[in-house]
Design an enzyme around this catalytic site. Structure first.
Site, mmCIF file in Angstrom:
data_model
loop_
_atom_site.group_PDB
_atom_site.id
_atom_site.type_symbol
_atom_site.label_atom_id
_atom_site.label_comp_id
_atom_site.label_asym_id
_atom_site.label_seq_id
_atom_site.Cartn_x
_atom_site.Cartn_y
_atom_site.Cartn_z
ATOM 1 C CD GLU A 44 -2.737 -0.814 2.642
ATOM 2 O OE1 GLU A 44 -2.706 0.292 3.234
ATOM 3 O OE2 GLU A 44 -3.360 -1.788 3.088
ATOM 4 C CG ASP A 55 -3.347 7.429 8.093
ATOM 5 O OD1 ASP A 55 -3.475 6.194 8.078
ATOM 6 O OD2 ASP A 55 -3.419 8.134 7.077
#
Length: 261
Positions: A44, A55
């Site tokens: 990714e 995140d």
């Protein structure tokens, strides 16, 4: 998408994550290739965003440093062009809706196809608003990878019906990053998904250690992000050996787990 699906069909697959352009253009391209050479079955590549809601601090810090250099989406595609000179490892993007919308859905997906980037993850695009993007992604043969959380509940079947490439099961509540305790509920969700589809299932968010990599034996793959970004953060100029050792160790854990099943 066949390359990606096949890569994750072996029950011991490892998916690594890194931020495009971190710590700089040249090293970023090298470290993606290094991860592939170390045995990552799929990588990714995160596109830095100013408000990465899914995140944790390690990835957010990398995003901020990349954005501070003025890195654009076009720069990311240029980076992928360089990576593709050295590896054919399956690649997917992880990003957010706004950068893709601003670039143009069709233009973005067309560029992905030209670089053989097989899929995209956009955690902030609600299921109810995916139809337009999903249709264009299908036209270009790109996978729109769906996320399933511990709270997906009765929405699970609908999420799975939209899925392609692989399904990303979030193993903990909250954001990415190190977690001392990962929920065993994720393994139950993987089992439920496999009753609905043959699409590979990967588990991520918070997997950082050998013992954690041995969990989730029902999944086809584990996903590790923050731990790899942290290695690059700590060794920006010479991360190759550290990345290689970490990935091979985590792959070993997956192999050991599935040999014992």
């Amino acid at each position: 998408m066949n390359d990606m699906t096949q890569a994750l069909k072996h029950k011991n697959a490892f998916i690594g994550f890194t931020v495009a352009g971190y710590p700089d253009f040249e090293k970023s391209a090298k470290y993606i290739v290094d991860m592939a050479n170390a045995g990552a079955d799929l990588i990714e590549v995160g596109i830095a965003f100013s408000d990465p809601s899914a995140d944790g601090p390690t990835i957010m810090n990398a995003d901020q440093k990349v954005l501070a250099k003025g890195t654009t989406t076009e720069d990311v595609f240029r980076l992928m062009t360089e990576v593709r000179k050295h590896t054919n490892v399956p690649l997917v993007f992880l990003t957010y809706t706004n950068p893709v919308f601003k670039y143009g859905y069709e233009k973005f997906l067309s560029k992905m196809k030209s670089l053989n980037i097989q899929g995209i993850i956009m955690p902030d695009m609600p299921l109810e608003e995916q139809e337009v993007f999903l249709n264009i992604a299908q036209q270009y043969g790109r996978a729109f990878i769906q996320l399933v959380t511990l709270q997906s509940g009765n929405r699970l079947a609908k999420i799975v019906s939209h899925a392609s490439g692989f399904i990303y099961v979030v193993s903990s509540l909250g954001i990415t990053g190190s977690q001392n305790e990962l929920s065993n509920e994720a393994d139950k969700i993987v089992t439920s998904i496999k009753e609905l589809t043959d699409i590979p299932v990967a588990v991520g968010f918070g997997i950082t250690t050998y013992d954690q990599a041995k969990l989730f034996s029902s999944a086809d793959a584990i996903i590790v992000g923050s731990a790899l970004v942290r290695i690059i953060e700590e060794h920006p100029d010479d991360a190759t050996t550290y990345l290689t050792e970490f990935i091979q160790k985590m792959k070993g854990a997956r192999n050991a787990t599935n040999q014992n099943d």
